[in-house]
Design an enzyme around this catalytic site. Structure first.
Site, PDB file in Angstrom:
ATOM      1  N   LEU A 190       0.928  -1.144   0.186  1.00  0.00           N
ATOM      2  CA  LEU A 190      -0.149  -0.002   0.055  1.00  0.00           C
ATOM      3  C   LEU A 190       0.817   1.147   0.111  1.00  0.00           C
ATOM      4  CD1 LEU A 190      -2.793   1.408   0.242  1.00  0.00           C
ATOM      5  CD2 LEU A 190      -2.557   1.172   2.736  1.00  0.00           C
ATOM      6  N   ARG A 207      19.280 -10.445  40.701  1.00  0.00           N
ATOM      7  CA  ARG A 207      20.115  -9.178  41.037  1.00  0.00           C
ATOM      8  C   ARG A 207      20.067  -8.614  42.527  1.00  0.00           C
ATOM      9  NH1 ARG A 207      24.842  -6.652  39.287  1.00  0.00           N
ATOM     10  NH2 ARG A 207      24.674  -4.385  39.843  1.00  0.00           N
ATOM     11  N   GLY A 264      21.983  -1.179  33.912  1.00  0.00           N
ATOM     12  CA  GLY A 264      22.862  -1.118  32.688  1.00  0.00           C
ATOM     13  C   GLY A 264      22.813  -2.640  31.894  1.00  0.00           C
ATOM     14  N   GLU A 293       0.976  -0.452  10.013  1.00  0.00           N
ATOM     15  CA  GLU A 293      -0.380  -0.891   9.911  1.00  0.00           C
ATOM     16  C   GLU A 293      -1.292   0.210  10.633  1.00  0.00           C
ATOM     17  OE1 GLU A 293      -1.631  -4.915  10.467  1.00  0.00           O
ATOM     18  OE2 GLU A 293       0.178  -5.793  10.052  1.00  0.00           O
TER      19      GLU A 293
HETATM   20  C1  LIG Z   1       9.305  -1.690   9.022  1.00  0.00           C
HETATM   21  C2  LIG Z   1       8.099  -1.195   8.188  1.00  0.00           C
HETATM   22  C3  LIG Z   1       7.274  -1.970   7.555  1.00  0.00           C
HETATM   23  C4  LIG Z   1       6.356  -1.740   6.882  1.00  0.00           C
HETATM   24  N1  LIG Z   1       5.763  -2.718   6.242  1.00  0.00           N
HETATM   25  C5  LIG Z   1       4.597  -2.166   5.313  1.00  0.00           C
HETATM   26  C6  LIG Z   1       4.174  -3.191   4.446  1.00  0.00           C
HETATM   27  O1  LIG Z   1       4.215  -4.484   4.489  1.00  0.00           O
HETATM   28  N2  LIG Z   1       3.044  -2.510   3.647  1.00  0.00           N
HETATM   29  C7  LIG Z   1       2.813  -1.238   3.595  1.00  0.00           C
HETATM   30  O2  LIG Z   1       1.859  -0.914   2.682  1.00  0.00           O
HETATM   31  N3  LIG Z   1       3.209  -0.371   4.248  1.00  0.00           N
HETATM   32  C8  LIG Z   1       4.244  -0.657   5.112  1.00  0.00           C
HETATM   33  N4  LIG Z   1       4.963   0.141   5.910  1.00  0.00           N
HETATM   34  C9  LIG Z   1       4.549   1.433   5.844  1.00  0.00           C
HETATM   35  C10 LIG Z   1       3.729   1.932   7.285  1.00  0.00           C
HETATM   36  O3  LIG Z   1       2.314   1.456   7.127  1.00  0.00           O
HETATM   37  C11 LIG Z   1       3.796   3.422   7.266  1.00  0.00           C
HETATM   38  O4  LIG Z   1       5.083   3.751   7.764  1.00  0.00           O
HETATM   39  C12 LIG Z   1       2.716   4.068   8.305  1.00  0.00           C
HETATM   40  O5  LIG Z   1       1.511   3.637   7.610  1.00  0.00           O
HETATM   41  C13 LIG Z   1       3.104   5.573   8.489  1.00  0.00           C
HETATM   42  O6  LIG Z   1       3.038   6.204   7.445  1.00  0.00           O
HETATM   43  P1  LIG Z   1       4.574   7.130   7.227  1.00  0.00           P
HETATM   44  O7  LIG Z   1       5.785   6.366   7.594  1.00  0.00           O
HETATM   45  O8  LIG Z   1       4.625   7.535   5.970  1.00  0.00           O
HETATM   46  O9  LIG Z   1       4.556   8.144   8.257  1.00  0.00           O
HETATM   47  P2  LIG Z   1       3.541   9.595   8.171  1.00  0.00           P
HETATM   48  O10 LIG Z   1       2.239   9.350   7.530  1.00  0.00           O
HETATM   49  O11 LIG Z   1       4.535  10.739   7.411  1.00  0.00           O
HETATM   50  O12 LIG Z   1       3.312  10.364   9.656  1.00  0.00           O
HETATM   51  C14 LIG Z   1       4.483  10.862  10.122  1.00  0.00           C
HETATM   52  C15 LIG Z   1       3.782  11.272  11.626  1.00  0.00           C
HETATM   53  O13 LIG Z   1       2.719  12.256  11.414  1.00  0.00           O
HETATM   54  C16 LIG Z   1       1.688  11.483  11.939  1.00  0.00           C
HETATM   55  N5  LIG Z   1       0.303  11.941  10.815  1.00  0.00           N
HETATM   56  C17 LIG Z   1       0.262  11.707   9.684  1.00  0.00           C
HETATM   57  N6  LIG Z   1      -0.991  12.102   9.430  1.00  0.00           N
HETATM   58  C18 LIG Z   1      -1.680  12.177  10.517  1.00  0.00           C
HETATM   59  C19 LIG Z   1      -3.217  12.852  10.921  1.00  0.00           C
HETATM   60  N7  LIG Z   1      -3.951  12.904  10.002  1.00  0.00           N
HETATM   61  N8  LIG Z   1      -3.570  12.964  12.145  1.00  0.00           N
HETATM   62  C20 LIG Z   1      -2.436  12.666  13.125  1.00  0.00           C
HETATM   63  N9  LIG Z   1      -1.410  12.424  13.229  1.00  0.00           N
HETATM   64  C21 LIG Z   1      -0.821  12.199  11.660  1.00  0.00           C
HETATM   65  C22 LIG Z   1       1.850  10.094  11.973  1.00  0.00           C
HETATM   66  O14 LIG Z   1       1.056   9.463  13.181  1.00  0.00           O
HETATM   67  C23 LIG Z   1       3.103  10.134  12.409  1.00  0.00           C
HETATM   68  O15 LIG Z   1       3.411  10.459  13.664  1.00  0.00           O
HETATM   69  C24 LIG Z   1       5.841  -0.433   6.821  1.00  0.00           C
HETATM   70  C25 LIG Z   1       6.742   0.507   7.447  1.00  0.00           C
HETATM   71  C26 LIG Z   1       7.758   0.076   8.379  1.00  0.00           C
HETATM   72  C27 LIG Z   1       8.623   1.202   8.810  1.00  0.00           C
END
Ligand SMILES: Cc1cc2nc3c(=O)[nH]c(=O)nc-3n(C[C@H](O)[C@H](O)[C@H](O)COP(=O)(O)OP(=O)(O)OC[C@H]3O[C@@H](n4cnc5c(N)ncnc54)[C@H](O)[C@@H]3O)c2cc1C
Ligand SMILES: Cc1cc2nc3c(=O)[nH]c(=O)nc-3n(C[C@H](O)[C@H](O)[C@H](O)COP(=O)(O)OP(=O)(O)OC[C@H]3O[C@@H](n4cnc5c(N)ncnc54)[C@H](O)[C@@H]3O)c2cc1C
Lengths: 259, 385
Positions: free
Chosen positions: B124, B267, B340, B363
């Site tokens: 996604l 400990r 530690g 997710e």
């Molecule tokens: C290790 C890992 C594995 C992953 N695996 C998958 C996968 O298999 N498939 C897949 O599709 N994706 C995957 N992802 C992606 C993951 O789902 C996204 O990272 C996640 O949905 C958040 O998007 P972003 O990182 O772009 O954060 P952003 O959307 O850029 O958000 C940054 C910050 O802003 C906040 N924020 C953003 N919008 C709002 C809002 N409207 N209201 C309040 N706060 C907000 C967020 O909560 C966050 O704190 C993976 C990510 C990681 C790191």
């Protein structure tokens, strides 16, 4: 290929404690497990079945609770199980155990291959398998670390020795006792465990095997336990402290004094 | 606590725990340090029938529900969240097929997934579309009997290892999010490739890569459901999967509590085990209490899902947000209890603390979870007026 695997239920401990009065193993509070070597025997049986076709039947002689060991074996993929249990079997030595197991294989209609563990971790004699082979008058390959089959329909077995291995070819039917080098036992599967829970396990006693009471158990045993004792402690031990250099020098001196 | 599990559920839990003890715990530190994908563990899980917990029996699975899935996920996470995530991401990739696939699509893929011969992935996220999933740009253009996909999916768990990729792409870009669809892409299809392995803070046994689609041509029968269903499928998929993330959090926190409590017994400081200090006991007491509350919530939500309710977005988001915030707190406190020692890589809790963080992010971030809950509450209270 008709495959039989003999498994023994043993206490889960390396630290076997004996009752000083009755000379029997203290089993209270100790969990029972399948003799670890027998898991390798079962795994080999299952692998032969998978490569050559056939069925795997597990056998154990023991008290009624040995049924748990058989259910565990069914959960690992064995097709059928039989429990050999009868008051008359109690106190069996290795010969009486082997005779009872051999009769059970006969009642199953014989087998092309019988797998046992190299030895049981409690009794530790490593005699039951070889005795079964001699009672049944079939080939024996003990301490197997590898089993394969050639086009002549014979089993090729590598036997683990202290230095290297022996390669032997045996006619079937054969009894093969296995070492832990032979394979990596599998995990149980959920479907097999579910099936194992419901599977009926027949219990065969003296009459079912066509044996009489004098041939089995304590009565049928050639050997009797006269005395059981923990091995005497091996001398005294000392703890040395010091730098690696000092310790090495002291050790060298002591070794020279000893020879 | 007794959660009144059925005999079958207890058997399943025992089996998952056995694998965790025998096959995961002994190598988890190495998988983490060397970033090794847990191929052998997946084989073990498959052999034990645990890859197909939720797959119907006619396709070779166990045909069980969300509750059983959570029990397995929780048990695996007590060993390694990297492994639990690999397992969970394959489920995430499978839900669209399970709920929206045709018989032909299911017969083609589900048996291999159930046997663990294939893993799935869910695609996604894109560079410009994280929380704002509606901003995806990947397109799937119909061309005769095919769809041709173009775009880049970012941070996809299991990418490169999985055989089956559920891709959310725009079949009608003019309609925006309403023009998105879910399509099944196979690893061997022309035009699919994978980016470099990302270097992560935690869950380092799991693999995260880009999925690059360049004129990737797939037969048109790979479309799931109908065109335009992409986001409905996505929401349902995430709703199904989120309690599983909660279950991972519960397993992880349990493991951290176990480590911390055992350490506190051993400990000694000031001539007595640190367990005897009330300050330490209070830390442990709070950890244990939050953990139990989270477990009760995750199990309740999973059981609720198994009653097949129409809408469970709110409950599902609650299970995810509460349990994963709890796991973050509990793992941080586990390190604190151990001092530690907890900070050293020789002990497992520093990995647990690193692993906990992702559960609050993927997710749907925990902020987004609160948005989901808030939206549902807003609807509920508007109706009540
Ligand atoms: C290790 C890992 C594995 C992953 N695996 C998958 C996968 O298999 N498939 C897949 O599709 N994706 C995957 N992802 C992606 C993951 O789902 C996204 O990272 C996640 O949905 C958040 O998007 P972003 O990182 O772009 O954060 P952003 O959307 O850029 O958000 C940054 C910050 O802003 C906040 N924020 C953003 N919008 C709002 C809002 N409207 N209201 C309040 N706060 C907000 C967020 O909560 C966050 O704190 C993976 C990510 C990681 C790191
Ligand atoms: C002299 C003597 C007297 C004994 N007296 C008693 C006694 O009074 N009471 C008592 O409880 N025990 C007694 N035992 C112990 C008992 O006889 C042995 O445990 C048993 O015969 C098996 O021998 P073992 O344990 O050495 O097995 P081993 O010969 O080391 O076992 C080799 C393999 O044989 C198979 N096998 C062994 N036993 C069984 C079994 N029961 N069912 C299925 N497969 C099996 C397994 O595959 C095992 O890996 C006695 C043993 C000896 C040597």
């Amino acid at each position: 290929m008709k495959i039989v695997v003999c498994i023994k239920q043993v206490p889960e401990t390396q630290d076997v404690r004996l009752d000083p009065v009755t000379h029997t193993l203290k089993r209270e509070g100790i969990k029972s497990i399948i003799n670890p070597f027998d898991l390798y025997a079962l795994e080999e049986g299952l692998r032969v079945k998978e490569s050559q076709g056939g069925t795997v039947t597990v056998l154990t002689m023991g008290p009624p609770q040995a049924e748990e060991a058989l259910r565990e074996a069914l959960g690992l993929g064995a097709d059928a199980a039989v429990l050999l249990s009868d008051r008359a079997f109690a106190g069996a030595d290795t010969w009486a155990t082997a005779l009872t197991l051999a009769k059970a294989v006969e009642k199953l209609g014989g087998a092309d291959l019988i797998f046992t563990g190299k030895q049981a971790i409690d009794g530790d004699t490593a005699q039951v398998g070889p005795m079964m082979a001699s009672i049944m008058n079939i080939s024996l390959a003990s301490w197997a670390r590898k089993v394969s089959f050639n086009t002549a329909g014979k089993a090729e077995v590598e036997r683990l020795l202290d230095h290297g291995y022996d390669a032997v070819e045996v006619d079937l039917p054969a009894l093969i006792s296995v070492t832990k080098e032979i394979n990596e036992p599998r995990l149980p599967s959920f479907k097999a465990k579910l099936k194992a829970k419901k599977e009926p396990i027949p219990v065969w006693g003296l009459a079912d095997l066509g044996l009489n009471a004098a041939e089995v158990g304590l009565a049928g045993s050639f050997t009797q336990v006269v005395k059981v004792f923990p091995p005497p402690a091996r001398g005294t031990s000392e703890t040395w402290e010091g730098s690696p250099q000092d310790l090495a020098a002291r050790l060298w001196q002591r070794l020279q004094e000893m020879t | 606590m007794d959660y009144l599990l059925t005999e079958e559920q207890t058997m399943l839990q025992d089996l998952a725990r056995q694998i965790t003890e025998e096959r995961i715990k002994p190598i988890r530190a190495q998988l983490d340090e060397e970033e090794i994908f847990p191929t052998e563990i997946i084989k073990d899980l498959a052999q034990a029938d645990l890859c197909g917990v939720i797959i119907p029996e006619e396709y070779g699975g166990l045909g069980l529900g969300a509750m059983e899935n959570c029990l397995v996920g929780e048990a695996l996470a007590t060993g390694c969240v990297g492994v639990a995530t690999t397992f969970g991401a394959s489920l995430l990739g499978s839900y669209p097929l399970l709920y929206y696939g045709t018989d032909a699509q299911k017969s083609r893929y589900l048996p291999r997934l159930a046997k663990g011969e294939a893993l799935a992935a869910f695609c996604l996220t894109e560079p410009q579309a994280g929380s704002d999933a509606g901003a995806i740009l990947t397109t799937a253009v119909k061309d005769g009997d095919s769809y041709v996909l173009n775009g880049t999916k970012q941070w996809i768990t299991n990418a490169g290892e999985a055989e089956i990729y559920t891709v959310i792409a725009l079949t009608d870009p003019a309609k925006g999010a309403r023009g998105a669809s879910a399509l099944l892409v196979e690893k061997g299809d022309p035009g699919i490739s994978f980016g470099k392995k990302e270097q992560k803070m935690g869950i380092r046994a799991s693999v995260t890569r880009e999925v690059i689609l360049e004129d990737c041509r797939i037969p048109k029968d790979r479309l799931l459901s109908k065109e335009g269903m992409g986001f409905i499928i996505t929401m349902k998929t995430l709703d199904m999967a989120r309690p599983g993330v909660g279950a991972s959090a519960v397993g992880l926190a349990q493991a951290a509590l176990d480590e911390a409590a055992a350490f506190a017994k051993e400990r000694q400081q000031f001539g007595t085990p640190i367990f005897s200090f009330q300050a330490v006991q209070h830390l442990l007491a709070n950890m244990a209490t939050k953990l139990e509350a989270a477990r009760a919530l995750v199990y309740s939500v999973a059981r609720f899902i198994d009653t097949k309710p129409k809408d469970f977005s709110k409950a599902s988001a609650m299970a995810k947000v509460f349990a994963t915030d709890m796991a973050m707190e509990v793992t941080v406190d586990a390190v604190q209890v151990m001092g530690g020692h907890g900070y050293m890589r020789e002990y497992p809790v520093e990995k647990m603390m690193r692993d906990a963080k992702i559960l609050q992010i993927f997710e749907g971030t925990n902020q987004i979870m609160r948005n989901v809950i808030g939206l549902a509450l807003n609807k509920e209270y508007s109706k009540k007026k």
